[in-house]
Every structure is written in C-alpha cells, then in structure tokens.
Design a protein around this motif. Structure first.
Motif, short mmCIF file in Angstrom:
data_model
loop_
_atom_site.label_atom_id
_atom_site.label_comp_id
_atom_site.label_asym_id
_atom_site.label_seq_id
_atom_site.Cartn_x
_atom_site.Cartn_y
_atom_site.Cartn_z
N ASP A 80 37.36 46.73 40.75
CA ASP A 80 37.60 45.91 39.58
C ASP A 80 39.01 45.36 39.63
OD1 ASP A 80 35.09 46.38 38.73
OD2 ASP A 80 35.63 47.52 36.95
N GLY A 81 39.18 44.16 39.15
CA GLY A 81 40.49 43.55 39.18
C GLY A 81 40.49 42.42 40.20
N GLY A 82 39.45 42.39 41.01
CA GLY A 82 39.29 41.28 41.93
C GLY A 82 40.16 41.29 43.17
N ILE A 83 40.94 42.37 43.35
CA ILE A 83 41.75 42.42 44.56
C ILE A 83 40.97 43.10 45.67
CG2 ILE A 83 43.95 43.15 45.54
CD1 ILE A 83 44.44 43.61 42.24
N ILE A 99 38.74 55.99 40.76
CA ILE A 99 39.95 55.17 40.58
C ILE A 99 40.59 55.44 39.23
CG2 ILE A 99 40.80 52.80 40.44
CD1 ILE A 99 37.89 52.43 42.14
N CYS A 100 41.86 55.80 39.23
CA CYS A 100 42.56 56.02 37.97
C CYS A 100 43.06 54.66 37.47
CB CYS A 100 43.74 56.97 38.14
SG CYS A 100 44.71 57.09 36.62
N TYR A 137 35.52 54.97 37.42
CA TYR A 137 36.83 54.62 36.86
C TYR A 137 37.18 55.63 35.77
CZ TYR A 137 36.20 50.29 39.36
OH TYR A 137 36.03 49.39 40.36
N GLY A 138 38.42 56.04 35.75
CA GLY A 138 38.81 57.00 34.72
C GLY A 138 40.31 57.10 34.64
N THR A 139 40.76 58.11 33.90
CA THR A 139 42.19 58.32 33.75
C THR A 139 42.51 59.75 34.13
OG1 THR A 139 41.78 58.83 31.43
CG2 THR A 139 42.46 56.61 31.94
N HIS B 132 31.81 53.49 35.08
CA HIS B 132 31.45 53.63 36.49
C HIS B 132 30.46 52.56 36.87
CE1 HIS B 132 27.95 55.99 34.93
NE2 HIS B 132 27.37 55.26 35.83
N LYS B 133 30.30 52.44 38.15
CA LYS B 133 29.49 51.37 38.68
C LYS B 133 28.79 51.87 39.93
CE LYS B 133 31.61 47.46 39.35
NZ LYS B 133 32.53 46.44 39.92
#
Lengths: 151, 151
Positions: A80-83, A99-100, A137-139, B132-133
DNA sequence: GTAAGTGCAAAGCCTTTGCAAGAGG
DNA sequence: CCTCTTGCAAAGGCTTTGCACTTAC
C-alpha cells in the motif's frame, strides 16, 4: 552468503542463455541490491548505485530490476502506498509480509497452515494457483521492535 | 437489496454530519456504482455515469469515490496490474479475493481459519492488525467458471 | 563489427489540484 | 448568501520509451 553466490550465477546463466551482456551497470546494481536492506525502492537503489557510478540513470535502474525479476533473482512487491519495492528471490522460498504502518518496518513470515488453506480454497473455486500475496498491516505494540517509537 | 438502502442512508448520514452536500453527481455515481458489477474501475464508472449525465468529469469520479471510501460505503482495491477498483462495503464483512489471470474474473471468499492464523502471526511479531489483504492469483481449471475459455 | 545496453529527455499512465463558475442548504 | 462542488485544464508522481551514442562479446 551462499545464496548471494547463487543469485549471481543465476543472473550469469540468464544473461548467457538469452544472449545478453554483463555490463558494469548491471554488476553495480546487483551488488548494491544484494547489500542493501530487503524491500528497497528504486530511488534507494539509484542513490546507492550512483555513489559508485554517478552517471547511472533511473531508466537503467528500472530496466535492470525488470531484468532481475525476469531472471528470477528479484521479486517485485507493491505494498500500500504505491511504492514498488524489490527483494532478493531466494531459492524456492515463499514468504508473506507484516507491515507496521507507523514505522514502516516490514517483517517477513511463512505459514504452512495459511498456504494449505489457500490451496483448498482455490480448488473449491476451480482455480489453479499461480501466485499469491498476503499482507498484514498493523501497528507495533512492543516498543522494542518499532523504530518509530524511539529506538 | 436491504444493503443498498443501508449504504444510501450511510452516505446521507456522513454528508449531514460533515456539512457536505447531496448533489446530482453524487447521486448518479452512487446509483451507477451500486448497479454495476463489483470491482469496477473508475473508467467504467465514468462511462456509466456519463450515460446519465454527459458533462460529468473524471475528477468528480475520483473525488466522489474517495468520499465514498471515507464514508465507509466503498472499499478500494488495488490488484496486480495497477488498476484501482472499488466495491460496495457491506456491513462489517471482510472477504479476500481469488483472481483468474486468464479471464480476469474475481471471486470473493471468507476464511475463518486464515483470519485466525493472521491474528496469531501478528501477535507473534508484536503487531496489532489494522488491515490485511490476501489475493490469490491463478487460472480457472473448470471451463464453466472461466469466461475466457468460451462461455 | 554487430547486437545489446546506456543516458537523457520526452512521453505515457493514473491521479491530484487550482481555479473560476455553479449549485445546495 | 455562503460554503461546498464541479469541470476543466494543468500539474504531479511513477514508469516506460525513442533515439543517438557507447560498450560487450
């Protein structure tokens, strides 16, 4: 470091088989790519490569990383973020990512149970799996593992 | 169709609460979005909306779909290939995707076991999951479910 | 020598933004 | 009325491409 030698010779093979050339730029990009952290961006690669070879252009980075992907020595990841990020492709392994979203840290993991479930599900829907992607995705909840929170 | 009414009133609420306006364009885009197949692209939405309201511009589609995402009535999905797609966000449900790389068909599925494993893994790495994905790419092996193979 | 590779700048996508004109509450 | 919206066109990112020059084999 055995893997690194494997990747280098894998690239050599790919080049030879396809009548392509071993250039200084490709050697430098490969070195830099293998030395850097996993999940580098093209910008990061460009900066690092230019320290060794200042005239190297972004187009060469793009073309070379595409080549590395085709030669199966790198994987492309679009989080995510497109990079777009790249990581060395080690021998037949498959892993997914955590991913944090605070510090940007990327953890890798493998999970046999999830892999098996995916196979079952694909079969259920009548698909033969060619690839898959699981990103969580998380923290960070433990300060020790989160650079963002002051380590 | 109860869900559709829910989504409409959810949007109304969001607009009211935030002091935003109900415009003809937003109504049209919402209708078109709910009528179309799931996983539409912005281009598809634009074309469909322009059949009803020819002057509608792409910028409005972008802004409106972003609004829908913020209002939680749509989810944004970026599958491989870089095309962004949108799907209606039904009440608290979560699902993942199976994508046929031949015909482009997208299946949705839910799997409790995978969800649980993800939680365990995140905990193991000290992360608290926010999202999540999971995307499984493959090819249809049963002609009946693959449009690409002549159905 | 010949085909492949490079660097640069230009062009392509998709997406966002600035702004003047228009519409909703 | 006053603010939010819209449509258009311009500008932004990232990525690819065309082309003349250079390099590897």
């Amino acid at each position: 470091m055995v893997e690194i030698l494997q990747l280098i010779s894998k690239l050599q093979d790919y080049l030879r088989v396809n009548g392509l050339k071993t250039t200084k730029q490709r050697q430098i990009i490969l070195e830099v790519f293998l030395e850097m952290d996993r999940h580098v961006t093209l910008d990061e690669l460009l900066l690092a490569a230019q320290k060794v070879y200042p005239n190297l252009g972004m187009a060469t980075i793009y073309r070379t990383m595409r080549l590395f992907v085709e030669a199966s020595i790198a994987h492309e990841r679009k989080f995510d973020g497109g990079i777009t990020r790249y990581e060395p492709a080690n021998e037949g392994e498959h892993h997914d990512h955590l991913i944090c979203t605070l510090c940007g840290h990327i953890f890798e993991f493998e999970d046999e149970i999830i892999e098996e479930r995916q196979e079952s599900i694909a079969t259920l829907y009548g698909l033969s799996i060619t690839d898959h992607k699981l990103e969580i995705y998380g923290t960070c909840i433990t300060p020790d593992s989160c650079e963002f929170r002051g380590n």
